[in-house]
Design a protein around this motif. Sequence first.
Motif, PDB file in Angstrom:
ATOM      1  N   MET A   1      31.288 -47.850 -53.358  1.00 37.09           N
ATOM      2  CA  MET A   1      32.356 -47.277 -54.324  1.00 37.09           C
ATOM      3  C   MET A   1      31.799 -47.055 -55.597  1.00 37.09           C
ATOM      4  O   MET A   1      32.244 -46.510 -56.580  1.00 37.09           O
ATOM      5  CB  MET A   1      33.467 -48.110 -54.190  1.00 37.09           C
ATOM      6  N   LYS A   2      30.683 -48.005 -56.106  1.00 31.31           N
ATOM      7  CA  LYS A   2      30.094 -48.131 -57.450  1.00 31.31           C
ATOM      8  C   LYS A   2      29.859 -46.824 -58.236  1.00 31.31           C
ATOM      9  O   LYS A   2      30.253 -46.639 -59.230  1.00 31.31           O
ATOM     10  CB  LYS A   2      29.257 -49.306 -57.411  1.00 31.31           C
ATOM     11  N   THR A  15      36.813 -45.513 -70.632  1.00 28.43           N
ATOM     12  CA  THR A  15      36.122 -46.807 -70.681  1.00 28.43           C
ATOM     13  C   THR A  15      36.365 -47.497 -69.900  1.00 28.43           C
ATOM     14  O   THR A  15      37.604 -47.667 -69.346  1.00 28.43           O
ATOM     15  CB  THR A  15      35.926 -47.314 -72.370  1.00 28.43           C
ATOM     16  N   GLN A  16      35.578 -48.549 -69.307  1.00 26.77           N
ATOM     17  CA  GLN A  16      35.919 -49.631 -68.572  1.00 26.77           C
ATOM     18  C   GLN A  16      37.150 -50.376 -69.202  1.00 26.77           C
ATOM     19  O   GLN A  16      38.122 -50.649 -68.183  1.00 26.77           O
ATOM     20  CB  GLN A  16      34.953 -50.739 -68.074  1.00 26.77           C
ATOM     21  N   GLU A  17      37.449 -50.548 -70.409  1.00 27.16           N
ATOM     22  CA  GLU A  17      38.331 -51.184 -70.854  1.00 27.16           C
ATOM     23  C   GLU A  17      39.610 -50.691 -70.922  1.00 27.16           C
ATOM     24  O   GLU A  17      40.816 -51.246 -70.407  1.00 27.16           O
ATOM     25  CB  GLU A  17      38.138 -51.665 -72.318  1.00 27.16           C
ATOM     26  N   GLN A  18      39.545 -49.170 -70.932  1.00 28.92           N
ATOM     27  CA  GLN A  18      40.869 -48.434 -70.828  1.00 28.92           C
ATOM     28  C   GLN A  18      41.345 -48.350 -69.610  1.00 28.92           C
ATOM     29  O   GLN A  18      42.533 -48.423 -69.196  1.00 28.92           O
ATOM     30  CB  GLN A  18      40.345 -47.140 -71.412  1.00 28.92           C
ATOM     31  N   LEU A  19      40.254 -48.233 -68.635  1.00 34.59           N
ATOM     32  CA  LEU A  19      40.948 -48.295 -67.100  1.00 34.59           C
ATOM     33  C   LEU A  19      41.449 -49.281 -66.698  1.00 34.59           C
ATOM     34  O   LEU A  19      42.593 -49.573 -66.027  1.00 34.59           O
ATOM     35  CB  LEU A  19      39.702 -47.995 -66.504  1.00 34.59           C
ATOM     36  N   ILE A  30      36.640 -54.654 -63.174  1.00 32.89           N
ATOM     37  CA  ILE A  30      36.110 -53.146 -62.865  1.00 32.89           C
ATOM     38  C   ILE A  30      34.681 -53.175 -63.091  1.00 32.89           C
ATOM     39  O   ILE A  30      34.113 -52.500 -62.444  1.00 32.89           O
ATOM     40  CB  ILE A  30      36.980 -52.456 -64.070  1.00 32.89           C
ATOM     41  N   SER A  31      34.024 -54.000 -63.952  1.00 33.09           N
ATOM     42  CA  SER A  31      32.695 -54.024 -64.006  1.00 33.09           C
ATOM     43  C   SER A  31      32.185 -54.539 -62.751  1.00 33.09           C
ATOM     44  O   SER A  31      31.103 -54.025 -62.192  1.00 33.09           O
ATOM     45  CB  SER A  31      32.257 -55.166 -64.934  1.00 33.09           C
ATOM     46  N   SER A  35      29.484 -52.424 -60.343  1.00 34.84           N
ATOM     47  CA  SER A  35      28.060 -52.772 -60.087  1.00 34.84           C
ATOM     48  C   SER A  35      28.040 -53.055 -58.462  1.00 34.84           C
ATOM     49  O   SER A  35      26.731 -53.377 -58.110  1.00 34.84           O
ATOM     50  CB  SER A  35      27.846 -54.023 -60.639  1.00 34.84           C
ATOM     51  N   GLY A  36      28.933 -52.885 -57.566  1.00 35.46           N
ATOM     52  CA  GLY A  36      29.060 -53.443 -56.218  1.00 35.46           C
ATOM     53  C   GLY A  36      29.072 -54.833 -55.999  1.00 35.46           C
ATOM     54  O   GLY A  36      28.926 -55.123 -54.798  1.00 35.46           O
TER      55      GLY A  36
END
Length: 216
Positions: A1-2, A15-19, A30-31, A35-36
């Motif tokens: 999925m990563k 961004t990761q923060e917004q998502l 999310i991170s 990264s898997g």
Amino acid sequence: MKAKLKAARDAIGLTQEQLADDVGISVSQISRFESGEREPRVGEIAAIAKRLRIRPSALIEDVIVSVVGRIGAGAEVIPLEDQSDIYQVEAPVPISPGMVGFEVEGESMWPRYDKGDILICSADGMPIETLSQDAEAAVQLIDGRRFIKRVRRENGAWRLESHNARPIEDVKIVWASRVAHVIRADEVRRVERIVERAATALRKSKRTTVLKLRKS
């Protein structure tokens, strides 16, 4: 999925923060997904996909499930007779190890299940004694027939009930599994047929199992 998640997020400029904020999942999660390090749960996949405006299946690496035969919903299906139809399909959600698919044959469980639906079940099944009253389950009987039915225990034997067909009375169940997921007939995507060698091995295995059960 990563890789798929990052590509879908980048495609709409999130961004990761917004998502994370939009779907109620921590940035660290999310991170980890990207990264898997961790695989998301089904609910998390659905929430992320909705925000990214894509189908959940677009985020999932190809998950392949072997369809090992048919299961009766009105029709009688005997495993020893249907193994030539073994094939593989793509699953639209993550599937636990040890799961296999059964193709629905018949219409007695309509509208719950249609002919051609794929039921994802545990290959090993579950202890028969743990089946609860009125549970819906995939079952195989001692004579080899296989059904998707609502099960009821009566006087030490099992009764199999349908939505729109007569019940099957006084049967002995030798294998049962809850339905973990359903792939609807119009969503089934076949991958490739399993080699005949594998099908032959499975036929022999099933035949041996049934013979042992009949002798016991």
